[in-house]
Design a protein around this motif. Structure first.
Motif, PDB file in Angstrom:
ATOM      1  N   ASN A 250       0.672  -0.718   0.004  1.00 60.68           N
ATOM      2  CA  ASN A 250      -0.111  -0.096   0.201  1.00 60.68           C
ATOM      3  C   ASN A 250       1.008   1.212   0.108  1.00 60.68           C
ATOM      4  O   ASN A 250       2.040   0.807   0.678  1.00 60.68           O
ATOM      5  CB  ASN A 250      -0.930   0.146   1.308  1.00 60.68           C
ATOM      6  CG  ASN A 250      -1.955   1.148   1.202  1.00 60.68           C
ATOM      7  OD1 ASN A 250      -2.611   1.511   0.376  1.00 60.68           O
ATOM      8  ND2 ASN A 250      -2.088   1.692   2.589  1.00 60.68           N
ATOM      9  N   VAL A 251       0.502   2.250  -0.973  1.00 62.66           N
ATOM     10  CA  VAL A 251       1.247   3.608  -0.455  1.00 62.66           C
ATOM     11  C   VAL A 251       0.327   4.474   0.007  1.00 62.66           C
ATOM     12  O   VAL A 251      -1.034   4.800  -0.104  1.00 62.66           O
ATOM     13  CB  VAL A 251       1.074   4.219  -1.908  1.00 62.66           C
ATOM     14  CG1 VAL A 251       1.424   5.589  -1.923  1.00 62.66           C
ATOM     15  CG2 VAL A 251       2.302   3.521  -3.004  1.00 62.66           C
ATOM     16  N   GLN A 252       0.602   4.310   1.164  1.00 58.28           N
ATOM     17  CA  GLN A 252      -0.265   5.096   2.791  1.00 58.28           C
ATOM     18  C   GLN A 252      -0.362   6.504   2.305  1.00 58.28           C
ATOM     19  O   GLN A 252      -1.694   6.979   2.180  1.00 58.28           O
ATOM     20  CB  GLN A 252       0.539   4.889   3.849  1.00 58.28           C
ATOM     21  CG  GLN A 252      -0.225   5.016   5.183  1.00 58.28           C
ATOM     22  CD  GLN A 252      -1.454   4.659   5.559  1.00 58.28           C
ATOM     23  OE1 GLN A 252      -1.635   3.601   5.585  1.00 58.28           O
ATOM     24  NE2 GLN A 252      -2.956   5.062   4.645  1.00 58.28           N
ATOM     25  N   PHE A 253       0.788   7.084   2.254  1.00 57.87           N
ATOM     26  CA  PHE A 253       0.436   8.320   1.813  1.00 57.87           C
ATOM     27  C   PHE A 253       1.882   9.216   0.669  1.00 57.87           C
ATOM     28  O   PHE A 253       3.083   8.794   0.504  1.00 57.87           O
ATOM     29  CB  PHE A 253       0.589   9.415   2.336  1.00 57.87           C
ATOM     30  CG  PHE A 253      -0.362  10.170   3.996  1.00 57.87           C
ATOM     31  CD1 PHE A 253      -1.212  10.254   3.910  1.00 57.87           C
ATOM     32  CD2 PHE A 253       0.357   8.632   4.952  1.00 57.87           C
ATOM     33  CE1 PHE A 253      -1.996  10.300   4.912  1.00 57.87           C
ATOM     34  CE2 PHE A 253      -1.078   8.476   5.917  1.00 57.87           C
ATOM     35  CZ  PHE A 253      -1.978   9.757   6.013  1.00 57.87           C
ATOM     36  N   ALA A 254       0.685   9.519  -0.648  1.00 58.29           N
ATOM     37  CA  ALA A 254       2.271  10.123  -1.649  1.00 58.29           C
ATOM     38  C   ALA A 254       1.387  11.832  -1.770  1.00 58.29           C
ATOM     39  O   ALA A 254       0.417  12.507  -2.005  1.00 58.29           O
ATOM     40  CB  ALA A 254       1.184   9.275  -2.731  1.00 58.29           C
ATOM     41  N   THR A 255       2.405  12.648  -2.337  1.00 63.62           N
ATOM     42  CA  THR A 255       2.875  14.033  -2.557  1.00 63.62           C
ATOM     43  C   THR A 255       2.966  13.905  -4.159  1.00 63.62           C
ATOM     44  O   THR A 255       3.890  13.465  -4.396  1.00 63.62           O
ATOM     45  CB  THR A 255       2.997  14.918  -1.525  1.00 63.62           C
ATOM     46  OG1 THR A 255       2.750  14.498  -0.298  1.00 63.62           O
ATOM     47  CG2 THR A 255       2.340  16.570  -2.003  1.00 63.62           C
ATOM     48  N   VAL A 256       1.968  14.619  -4.975  1.00 63.60           N
ATOM     49  CA  VAL A 256       2.525  15.147  -6.007  1.00 63.60           C
ATOM     50  C   VAL A 256       2.241  16.610  -6.602  1.00 63.60           C
ATOM     51  O   VAL A 256       0.407  16.352  -5.946  1.00 63.60           O
ATOM     52  CB  VAL A 256       1.952  13.767  -6.782  1.00 63.60           C
ATOM     53  CG1 VAL A 256       2.009  14.229  -8.466  1.00 63.60           C
ATOM     54  CG2 VAL A 256       1.241  12.545  -6.969  1.00 63.60           C
ATOM     55  N   MET A 257       3.184  17.177  -6.653  1.00 62.12           N
ATOM     56  CA  MET A 257       2.871  18.650  -7.097  1.00 62.12           C
ATOM     57  C   MET A 257       3.634  19.527  -8.228  1.00 62.12           C
ATOM     58  O   MET A 257       4.676  18.855  -8.476  1.00 62.12           O
ATOM     59  CB  MET A 257       2.954  18.921  -5.502  1.00 62.12           C
ATOM     60  CG  MET A 257       4.620  18.707  -5.378  1.00 62.12           C
ATOM     61  SD  MET A 257       5.418  19.881  -3.486  1.00 62.12           S
ATOM     62  CE  MET A 257       5.689  21.438  -4.425  1.00 62.12           C
ATOM     63  N   ALA A 258       3.625  20.307  -8.291  1.00 57.34           N
ATOM     64  CA  ALA A 258       3.812  21.042  -9.555  1.00 57.34           C
ATOM     65  C   ALA A 258       5.024  21.190  -8.734  1.00 57.34           C
ATOM     66  O   ALA A 258       5.580  22.045  -8.040  1.00 57.34           O
ATOM     67  CB  ALA A 258       3.082  21.870  -9.590  1.00 57.34           C
ATOM     68  N   THR A 259       6.318  21.194  -9.538  1.00 61.92           N
ATOM     69  CA  THR A 259       7.818  21.475  -8.762  1.00 61.92           C
ATOM     70  C   THR A 259       7.757  22.330  -8.201  1.00 61.92           C
ATOM     71  O   THR A 259       7.836  22.905  -7.363  1.00 61.92           O
ATOM     72  CB  THR A 259       8.827  20.587 -10.127  1.00 61.92           C
ATOM     73  OG1 THR A 259       8.525  19.419 -10.267  1.00 61.92           O
ATOM     74  CG2 THR A 259      10.446  20.240  -9.222  1.00 61.92           C
ATOM     75  N   ALA A 260       7.535  23.800  -9.266  1.00 59.90           N
ATOM     76  CA  ALA A 260       7.883  24.174  -8.539  1.00 59.90           C
ATOM     77  C   ALA A 260       6.747  26.275  -7.878  1.00 59.90           C
ATOM     78  O   ALA A 260       7.226  27.027  -7.551  1.00 59.90           O
ATOM     79  CB  ALA A 260       7.980  25.861  -9.710  1.00 59.90           C
ATOM     80  N   MET A 261       5.632  24.772  -7.019  1.00 61.55           N
ATOM     81  CA  MET A 261       4.652  25.798  -6.417  1.00 61.55           C
ATOM     82  C   MET A 261       5.107  25.860  -4.836  1.00 61.55           C
ATOM     83  O   MET A 261       6.623  24.891  -4.469  1.00 61.55           O
ATOM     84  CB  MET A 261       3.334  24.674  -6.248  1.00 61.55           C
ATOM     85  CG  MET A 261       3.671  23.219  -6.047  1.00 61.55           C
ATOM     86  SD  MET A 261       2.292  22.671  -5.224  1.00 61.55           S
ATOM     87  CE  MET A 261       0.924  24.056  -4.452  1.00 61.55           C
ATOM     88  N   PRO A 262       4.384  27.013  -4.500  1.00 60.74           N
ATOM     89  CA  PRO A 262       5.120  27.568  -3.222  1.00 60.74           C
ATOM     90  C   PRO A 262       4.734  27.046  -2.210  1.00 60.74           C
ATOM     91  O   PRO A 262       3.553  27.075  -1.416  1.00 60.74           O
ATOM     92  CB  PRO A 262       4.217  28.823  -3.342  1.00 60.74           C
ATOM     93  CG  PRO A 262       3.147  28.742  -4.354  1.00 60.74           C
ATOM     94  CD  PRO A 262       3.918  27.803  -5.607  1.00 60.74           C
ATOM     95  N   TYR A 263       4.647  25.565  -2.114  1.00 58.94           N
ATOM     96  CA  TYR A 263       3.808  24.579  -1.553  1.00 58.94           C
ATOM     97  C   TYR A 263       5.096  24.160   0.296  1.00 58.94           C
ATOM     98  O   TYR A 263       5.052  24.519   1.111  1.00 58.94           O
ATOM     99  CB  TYR A 263       3.931  23.486  -1.572  1.00 58.94           C
ATOM    100  CG  TYR A 263       3.736  22.455  -0.255  1.00 58.94           C
ATOM    101  CD1 TYR A 263       2.480  22.749   0.712  1.00 58.94           C
ATOM    102  CD2 TYR A 263       4.277  21.270  -0.640  1.00 58.94           C
ATOM    103  CE1 TYR A 263       2.789  21.807   1.789  1.00 58.94           C
ATOM    104  CE2 TYR A 263       4.102  19.881   0.698  1.00 58.94           C
ATOM    105  CZ  TYR A 263       2.812  19.870   1.202  1.00 58.94           C
ATOM    106  OH  TYR A 263       2.847  19.227   2.145  1.00 58.94           O
TER     107      TYR A 263
END
Length: 267
Positions: A250-263
């Protein structure tokens, strides 16, 4: 859930079945296309029948009953328990089992200061993002416990707001933090029944919901700035990977985001 290979001369196993909420646009549509392209049967759920039909068409599916048994469009409001029960009954009647629920339906609400947020707007966000996800997960649990072979997978659409809020997003942020608790509880309660649950936290996928990010959105320092976005298909590929794992992983948590976004560093 990976489809087993078929030996020569044997009957191919049935395609795994996925139910996708919010499938009429955005991330839900992208995930539906990715799953259908990988050979899954898909149950497309949303409020607008025409949008669901367009998703089916883009996936090369017609939802024409016996002519295309691998697609089913079910217009439904996931905040209504009776409609959720009806849509899961329709999915079982068509496909016999459920291997994946992608809990994706959601709304942001008006981006206004906390003190100006109307009660009805708060309730709309909470009912859609949290109560709807709970109702669908509950119905999926019931189906997955009873079917043979037992088990299945639930993937919840969280958000990077499950970790770090934007300004003027109290309702959305509160529900996405709650989604993390829902994911953890589903994971724990599902263990005895071979039900796996994971969460994908998404940042700045290019959808109708994030259109204002490309033109300028309020930042934590009070400025307004455009933000980079990524293709929703990039999110869909990650969901497909999570979905195709055997139930023992199981992948419990994954984060996929625009690389340069201000997160990272937001605020």
């Amino acid at each position: 859930m990976t489809t087993p290979e078929t030996r020569p001369g044997t009957t191919p196993p049935p395609a795994p079945t996925a139910l996708i909420t919010g499938a009429g646009s955005g991330i839900g549509r992208a995930v539906a296309l990715a799953l259908a392209g990988a050979g899954w049967s898909v149950v497309l759920v949303g409020r607008r029948a025409d949008a669901l039909a367009e998703t089916a068409r883009l996936a090369g599916r017609s939802d024409d009953g016996p002519e295309d048994p691998a697609a089913l469009c079910v217009p439904a409001d996931v905040t209504r328990p009776d409609q959720v029960d009806a849509l899961f009954a329709a999915a079982r009647a068509r496909f016999g089992r459920l291997d994946l629920l992608f809990n994706n339906a959601g709304t942001f609400g008006p981006p206004v200061p906390l003190e100006e947020l109307a009660y009805d707007d708060w309730r709309t966000v909470v009912d859609t993002n949290l109560t709807g996800a709970f109702l669908c997960a509950q119905a999926a649990f019931r189906a997955m416990k009873e079917q043979d072979p037992r088990g299945g997978r639930i993937i919840n659409n969280g958000s990077v707001s499950a970790h770090t809020p934007r300004p003027h997003s109290v309702a959305y942020t509160a529900t996405k933090h709650a989604m993390t608790g829902l994911t953890k509880s589903l994971s724990l309660d599902g263990r005895p029944y071979d039900i796996a649950c994971g969460q994908i936290d998404i940042g700045n996928a290019a959808t109708e919901m994030t259109g204002r990010m490309r033109t300028g959105i309020l930042q934590a320092d009070g400025s307004t700035a455009a933000e980079p976005v990524m293709d929703a298909a990039d999110v869909a590929r990650t969901v497909l990977h999570m979905a195709q794992l055997p139930l023992g992983a199981n992948v419990q948590f994954a984060t996929v985001m625009a690389t340069a976004m201000p997160y990272i560093g937001r605020g």
